[in-house]
Design an enzyme around this catalytic site. Structure first.
Site, short mmCIF file in Angstrom:
data_model
loop_
_atom_site.label_atom_id
_atom_site.label_comp_id
_atom_site.label_asym_id
_atom_site.label_seq_id
_atom_site.Cartn_x
_atom_site.Cartn_y
_atom_site.Cartn_z
N ARG A 96 35.18 49.21 16.03
CA ARG A 96 33.91 49.49 16.68
C ARG A 96 33.17 50.58 15.89
O ARG A 96 33.79 51.49 15.36
CB ARG A 96 34.21 50.00 18.08
CG ARG A 96 33.00 50.35 18.94
CD ARG A 96 32.25 49.16 19.35
NE ARG A 96 31.39 49.39 20.50
CZ ARG A 96 30.43 48.55 20.86
NH1 ARG A 96 30.19 47.45 20.16
NH2 ARG A 96 29.71 48.79 21.93
N THR A 369 26.09 39.43 18.56
CA THR A 369 27.54 39.31 18.54
C THR A 369 27.97 37.89 18.21
O THR A 369 27.24 36.95 18.42
CB THR A 369 28.05 39.68 19.95
OG1 THR A 369 27.49 40.92 20.26
CG2 THR A 369 29.53 39.69 20.05
N GLY A 461 27.30 37.82 23.91
CA GLY A 461 26.49 37.75 25.14
C GLY A 461 26.36 39.08 25.86
O GLY A 461 26.06 39.09 27.05
O1 DON Z 1 29.62 45.59 22.40
C1 DON Z 1 28.89 45.03 23.21
O2 DON Z 1 29.23 44.80 24.36
C2 DON Z 1 27.53 44.56 22.76
N1 DON Z 1 27.09 45.35 21.66
C3 DON Z 1 27.59 43.11 22.44
C4 DON Z 1 26.26 42.56 21.99
C5 DON Z 1 26.15 41.10 22.15
O3 DON Z 1 27.03 40.42 22.60
C6 DON Z 1 24.83 40.51 21.78
N2 DON Z 1 24.90 39.09 21.83
N3 DON Z 1 24.41 38.35 22.57
#
Ligand code: DON
Length: 560
Positions: A96, A369, A461
């Site tokens: 991360r 993502t 998502g």
């Molecule tokens: O880490 C997370 O929960 C978010 N940054 C994820 C972003 C994401 O899934 C965007 N896609 N739709």
């Protein structure tokens, strides 16, 4: 006339059969990669065919996504990996992003204490220190078997040869043009008017990948790439330093493991909320026999919604980076605690989110993502979710390096109680601190049954990742679906606040929706909404693998 009638009846019957046919995914005997792009899945499978293992394939697939799926695949972002080896050992890697050392709690607030809306989402100040490259090299060092250069080379070749623009990609690129220009102040390699079938070459990215292949991970965190990155971001008002990059490390973590009926589930721990929330929600619904409720019926949606509401309320209050916040994971997933949380659930009316806060824990001591799934012929399984956060992240693109940087800083509670990009609110546990990792919802997950691998699953998502993974697992285990069918089914989502049930359009019948409204639920069916994009693999009873490649995107399963 009679003939016409027969033809008509026959074609109606044929159409009905085709329509009623359950979708079945690719089925193979030995190994599979399911990712967001065909090129990436193919590159991963080629590595497996050459004798590499799932971890080698992960490295190759991730680099290939960084070339072919710049919307979310990345060198400038971060993610999580959950694995299970053929010996039954499991583990998790946290790559991360983290806040730069100069970050501070109120860095996105104006003088009146209000959140400056775009500052954590767009431009150089939205960027967290990237973790993907560290994650890939750490995976390779611990679990890989092939030389890293062999795993990067296919992506170098792909970047030089170019990728073919798909329909979804062309639409997406058109949509983001104005923002690319606004943030970068000029055109970038993705700024031309690309049409379906065009080829895009990424020559600068190929050079960056060549350096990574020759120099290794230090190029990104200490060497030429690091220097270019810091120089260019500083020119654009960013705050990333060489020391920030030097100090970044991917961390091996103990995954969350828990039982749901006969299944053992292995999922991501903090700084992702994914595994904890998945455990809370599944444990909350376990006593209710979901199997007896019709799939996606009013009662089924009610049950999941109420479990989700309670879990996301806990998420907002308790969860943050485990290295900074003392988070009571065991108490949050404790059976007695979950039973008590579901005590206020009433089949006859919706609980109001305003009546639900985080639970009181016993013994609590003060806390765009993309996903790909891989199974190799040795029986190792890898589940990886990786992100830039928003589509193309902060939209900051470094020409000389050929890649986008994330806007992951928005996943922190920029202002306590103020919703982020996904409408999620957070508290002190997820406030910004130097070098802290922002809370995530990513839920790379592996499921076993009777000690045998059953499923590899995950999704993008934002906040809907957890509930997309949840519904996919339930579709398989409670409703006996195959993998492709489970992935394709319509999904719904609740996250405590805002107090609405989001539903994919056209997936739910009017009566179900009306019945939910009558019970006091607020329903949000917005036309464009897609909930999650699940890429998963199911081990069938005969040992074959079925891919679930989400039809919501260009997702593709490749195997042999
Ligand atoms: O880490 C997370 O929960 C978010 N940054 C994820 C972003 C994401 O899934 C965007 N896609 N739709």
């Amino acid at each position: 006339m009679k003939r016409i009638l027969i033809v008509l009846i026959a074609s109606t019957l044929f159409l009905q059969c085709t329509y009623n046919k359950k979708p079945v995914g690719l089925i193979v005997d030995k190994a599979m990669v399911v990712s967001a792009r065909e090129e990436a899945s193919t590159i991963g499978i080629d590595i497996l065919k050459k004798g590499g293992n799932a971890f080698d394939a992960m490295v190759a697939t991730e680099f290939a996504l960084a070339v072919s799926y710049q919307f979310a695949g990345n060198l400038g972002g971060g993610g999580f990996m959950v694995y299970r080896t053929n010996k039954g050992e499991s583990g998790a890697l946290d790559f991360r992003e983290k806040a730069p050392m100069s970050a501070s709690r109120d860095m996105y607030l104006d003088s009146l204490g209000n959140a400056i809306s775009d500052k954590s989402k767009k431009g150089a100040l939205a960027i967290g220190i990237p973790g993907t490259v560290a994650g890939l090299f750490a995976t390779h060092k611990k679990l890989g078997t092939m030389p890293i250069a062999d795993l990067i080379q296919p992506s170098i070749d792909l970047a030089k040869k170019g990728i073919i623009v798909t329909e979804k990609q062309a639409k997406r690129l058109a949509k983001y043009q104005a923002e690319f220009r606004e943030v970068n102040g000029k055109d970038i390699v993705l700024s031309l008017e690309y049409k379906v079938g065009d080829t895009i070459k990424f020559l600068q990215l190929a050079k960056t990948l060549e350096r990574l292949s020759n120099v290794g991970v230090d190029d990104f965190y200490k060497g030429e790439t690091a220097n270019i990155l810091v120089r260019e971001l500083n020119k654009r008002g960013g705050n990333m330093t060489l020391e920030d990059l030097n100090r970044y490390e991917a961390k091996w973590r103990k995954p969350i493991t828990f039982k749901y009926k006969d299944l053992e589930i292995i999922s991501m721990t903090l700084p992702s909320s994914g595994g904890i929330c998945l455990a809370q929600i599944l444990k909350s619904i376990e006593p209710y026999q979901a199997k007896e409720l019709k799939h996606n019926s009013t009662k089924y949606i009610q049950l999941l919604t109420e479990a989700e509401r309670r879990s996301y309320a806990d998420r907002a209050h308790y969860l943050g980076d485990i290295d900074f916040v003392n988070t009571p994971i065991d108490s949050l997933t404790d059976d007695a605690y979950i039973t008590q949380r579901m005590g206020s659930f009433d089949w006859n009316k919706a609980t109001k989110s305003s009546d639900i806060s985080h639970g009181k824990l016993n013994g609590y001591e003060s806390n765009e993502t993309t996903h790909y799934s891989i199974v190799d012929s040795f029986g190792n399984a890898v589940s990886v979710t990786t992100t830039l956060n928003g589509g193309f992240g902060s939209k900051v693109f470094i020409d000389e390096l050929g890649f986008f940087l994330n806007n992951e800083m928005d996943d922190f509670s920029v202002k306590l109680g103020t919703p982020n990009m996904f409408g999620l609110v957070g508290a002190e546990a997820n406030s910004i601190r130097p070098e802290k990792r922002m809370l995530s919802s990513m839920t790379p997950t592996i499921v076993t049954e009777n000690g045998k691998l059953k499923m590899v699953v995950g999704s993008p998502g934002g906040s809907t990742i957890i509930t997309s993974v949840l519904q996919t697992i339930l579709n398989i285990t409670e409703f006996d679906m195959g993998m492709q069918e489970a992935v394709a089914e319509p999904r719904f989502h609740h996250q405590w606040l805002p107090d609405v049930v989001k539903m994919e359009p056209n997936g739910f019948d009017k009566e179900t929706i009306q019945a939910l409204k009558d019970l006091g639920y607020t329903i949000d069916i917005s036309n464009s909404i897609v909930i999650g994009k699940v890429n998963a693999i199911l081990v069938l009873e005969n040992g074959q693998l079925e891919g679930g490649a989400d039809p919501r995107g260009d997702e593709t399963a490749v195997g042999y």
